[in-house]
Scaffold this motif. Structure first.
Motif, PDB file in Angstrom:
ATOM      1  N   GLY A   1       0.789  -1.218   0.000  1.00 15.17           N
ATOM      2  CA  GLY A   1       0.000   0.000   0.000  1.00 15.17           C
ATOM      3  C   GLY A   1       0.822   1.269   0.000  1.00 15.17           C
ATOM      4  O   GLY A   1       0.259   2.365  -0.075  1.00 15.17           O
ATOM      5  N   HIS A   2       2.154   1.141   0.042  1.00 14.48           N
ATOM      6  CA  HIS A   2       3.016   2.319   0.108  1.00 14.48           C
ATOM      7  C   HIS A   2       3.748   2.562  -1.213  1.00 14.48           C
ATOM      8  O   HIS A   2       3.781   3.683  -1.709  1.00 14.48           O
ATOM      9  CB  HIS A   2       4.020   2.175   1.251  1.00 14.48           C
ATOM     10  N   CYS A   3       4.329   1.523  -1.800  1.00 12.91           N
ATOM     11  CA  CYS A   3       5.048   1.700  -3.063  1.00 12.91           C
ATOM     12  C   CYS A   3       4.288   1.130  -4.258  1.00 12.91           C
ATOM     13  O   CYS A   3       4.643   1.392  -5.403  1.00 12.91           O
ATOM     14  CB  CYS A   3       6.441   1.060  -2.998  1.00 12.91           C
ATOM     15  N   GLY A   4       3.249   0.319  -4.003  1.00 13.33           N
ATOM     16  CA  GLY A   4       2.456  -0.252  -5.082  1.00 13.33           C
ATOM     17  C   GLY A   4       3.031  -1.492  -5.710  1.00 13.33           C
ATOM     18  O   GLY A   4       2.418  -2.078  -6.606  1.00 13.33           O
ATOM     19  N   ASP A   5       4.207  -1.925  -5.252  1.00 13.67           N
ATOM     20  CA  ASP A   5       4.811  -3.121  -5.822  1.00 13.67           C
ATOM     21  C   ASP A   5       4.197  -4.372  -5.179  1.00 13.67           C
ATOM     22  O   ASP A   5       3.374  -4.298  -4.261  1.00 13.67           O
ATOM     23  CB  ASP A   5       6.323  -3.103  -5.614  1.00 13.67           C
ATOM     24  N   THR A   6       4.631  -5.541  -5.644  1.00 14.50           N
ATOM     25  CA  THR A   6       4.056  -6.811  -5.207  1.00 14.50           C
ATOM     26  C   THR A   6       4.488  -7.174  -3.784  1.00 14.50           C
ATOM     27  O   THR A   6       5.636  -6.938  -3.395  1.00 14.50           O
ATOM     28  CB  THR A   6       4.483  -7.929  -6.173  1.00 14.50           C
ATOM     29  N   MET A   7       3.553  -7.758  -3.050  1.00 11.38           N
ATOM     30  CA  MET A   7       3.887  -8.385  -1.772  1.00 11.38           C
ATOM     31  C   MET A   7       4.078  -9.873  -2.052  1.00 11.38           C
ATOM     32  O   MET A   7       3.181 -10.530  -2.602  1.00 11.38           O
ATOM     33  CB  MET A   7       2.758  -8.185  -0.751  1.00 11.38           C
ATOM     34  N   ILE A   8       5.236 -10.401  -1.704  1.00 12.00           N
ATOM     35  CA  ILE A   8       5.517 -11.810  -1.959  1.00 12.00           C
ATOM     36  C   ILE A   8       5.346 -12.620  -0.681  1.00 12.00           C
ATOM     37  O   ILE A   8       5.444 -12.101   0.426  1.00 12.00           O
ATOM     38  CB  ILE A   8       6.937 -12.002  -2.519  1.00 12.00           C
TER      39      ILE A   8
END
Length: 532
Positions: free
Chosen positions: A312-319
């Motif tokens: 929710g902060h950088c918009g990248d994937t959470m793995i």
């Protein structure tokens, strides 16, 4: 003053592109430029897919534009056009090719041929070099006529083969690995191999990917392609080809040309159908569902929300990561991929995946698991088969309609083809109506269970997700993963900033899940979701 050199390369088919034809031509021409101290003008002139038989590249494309620039006085006199061989320029009529070269050299531009190590200019073409020029142009023309003669023979042979195929006669004994055929005879099913093909389609329908299916086969079935392999094995690419091969449905898709491009014509029942229509439809639908789910653990569906969970902060994937404490107990976490890779993100915390998964499924599992995600009853099998077959018929008729339409547009006087097209339109509309009616019947039949029955089978899946039985657990998790992919838009992991300075204080974490279409947004407050 350095001499400008314009390198030209050409190929006429995609197959030549794959064979590194351009790289070879560029290598030879660049070496000639280097040896003569010419300065190469970048980028090189390259014509892709232009035939020297017709000479169209002499008028259009990069070479045509270069000739126009010469005519307009934009290319400096004394420049060199460098080619690998004369056949890169033309294989057409000697007079036309010679005239084109003479027009270029008359403008003060030299033509250098790398494989001859010769340079032709206005002066040399009036001397002994004119003999070399004519000789090589004549050889190129003879090569063209021989190629054209072989092409005519090949086209005639292919036409005879296709006539046989349309009559159901095997024109070539070569076929898919699960069929045995003899020329001018019929194909016979190799039943043990056909059973393996059906199993491959069933695994695909159950949600397994190419690599996972290959792994299962390598553990139990000897590869068919072992004869020329030092280490024989089932390959994911071969599994993909089997799952996309229309021969499994009995269809032969006609192709033509050196690049084997499909013509759009389909010969039905040329092969034996070895996979039922409903299983083909289920397998290919599952393959579409799986697009974008390519993590190493995708076959086990360890992360039910693959591709949907974002930071929710950088918009990248959470793995999903796995950690063990000093007592060897395993924990599953979600972590920002940027933090995991050492890149910058303010969300350096982790979230307990297993806790999130149970909380999320409590909220949406009954919504996600619609009737079509369950194994259907046996009495629906004939209806499913009929829907799948009608869908295939509609797709084939649409493809044939497009093929005929293209033919009519290219040949306005083709009255017979136009009549066939006019006759096909009402037939296609009728077939579409039949398919839609049958599909509606199937949907009504699938939705006939009561709300209580639906809740009961959802509960069975929920229990199976955490089953001790590996096969049961994986199958249930793949089913749920595919269902969630359709209804979950995004899962956002956030943390309240700034993070606590003391590691003993847990940061406030939250996970928000948005459903497709904005039907519902589920906010999950996550306490105890990690160690920070």
């Amino acid at each position: 003053m350095t001499t400008p050199a314009f390198i030209y390369a050409r190929f006429s088919s995609a197959r030549q592109d794959k064979d590194a034809t351009i790289e070879r031509q560029l290598g030879a021409t660049r070496r000639m430029c280097e040896e003569n101290g010419w300065e190469v003008v970048e980028p090189p002139l390259i014509d892709k897919g232009r035939s020297a038989w017709k000479g169209d590249h002499l008028r259009v494309g990069e070479l045509g534009r270069f000739k126009q620039q010469i005519d307009d006085g934009q290319v400096p006199s004394g420049s060199v056009l460098v080619i690998e061989n004369f056949d890169r320029l033309s294989r057409q009529d000697v007079k036309k090719a010679r005239r084109w070269i003479e027009e270029v050299t008359d403008a003060g531009i030299k033509v250098a041929v790398a494989n001859l190590n010769k340079v032709f200019d206005d002066t040399s073409l009036s001397g002994e070099n004119i003999i070399d020029l004519l000789q090589y142009l004549l050889e190129a023309q003879r090569s063209t006529k021989e190629s054209e003669r072989k092409s005519v023979f090949q086209k005639d042979a292919i036409a005879r083969f296709m006539d046989k195929a349309r009559k159901g006669v095997v024109y070539n004994s070569h076929g898919p690995a699960w069929l045995a055929g003899t020329k001018d005879g019929k194909f016979e099913v190799i039943e043990d191999r056909a059973e393996i093909v059906r199993q491959i389609y069933q695994w695909a329908a159950d949600g397994l990917g190419f690599a996972s299916i290959a792994k299962k086969l390598n553990a139990s079935v000897e590869p068919w392609t072992a004869a020329h392999k030092s280490v024989p094995s089932w390959k994911p690419g071969y599994i993909r080809d089997i799952l996309k091969n229309p021969a499994a449905e009995g269809e032969y898709h006609v192709r033509t040309g050196p690049d084997r491009q499909p013509t759009g014509e389909i010969i039905h029942n040329y092969y034996h159908r070895v996979v039922p229509a409903e299983l083909v439809a289920a397998a290919r639908a599952s393959m579409l569902h799986r697009q974008g789910t390519t993590s190493p653990n995708v076959s086990e569906a360890r992360n039910l929300f693959t591709g949907k969970v974002k930071c929710g902060h950088c918009g990248d994937t959470m793995i999903r990561i796995v950690q063990r404490n000093r007592h060897k107990k395993q924990y599953e976490y979600l972590k920002c991929v940027r933090v995991n890779n050492g890149a910058g993100c303010s969300n350096r915390t982790v979230y307990r995946y297993d806790v999130f998964e149970r909380a999320a499924l409590n909220e949406i599992l009954s919504i996600a698991l619609e009737d079509r995600f369950f194994v259907v009853r046996n009495d629906l099998a004939p209806l499913i088969a009929k829907v799948a077959e009608l869908k295939k018929q509609v797709e084939n008729m649409q493809a044939e309609q497009q093929r005929l339409l293209g033919f009519v547009m290219r040949n306005p006087d083709a009255t017979e083809a136009e009549e066939m097209l006019n006759q096909m339109r009402p037939e296609l509309n009728a077939k579409k109506a039949e398919f839609e009616k049958c599909e509606q019947e199937l949907n009504r039949a699938k939705g006939s269970v009561s709300p209580d029955e639906h809740l009961a089978r959802v509960a069975e899946v929920r229990e199976a997700i955490y089953s001790e039985d590996k096969d049961e657990r994986e199958q249930a998790r793949r089913k749920v993963r595919d269902a969630l992919k359709e209804i979950v838009s995004v899962v956002s992991c956030q943390v309240e900033l700034p993070l606590p300075s003391s590691k003993s204080v847990q940061p406030n974490r939250s996970i928000t899940m948005a459903l497709v279409g904005g039907r519902e947004v589920v906010g999950l407050v996550c306490t105890g979701f990690g160690n920070g």
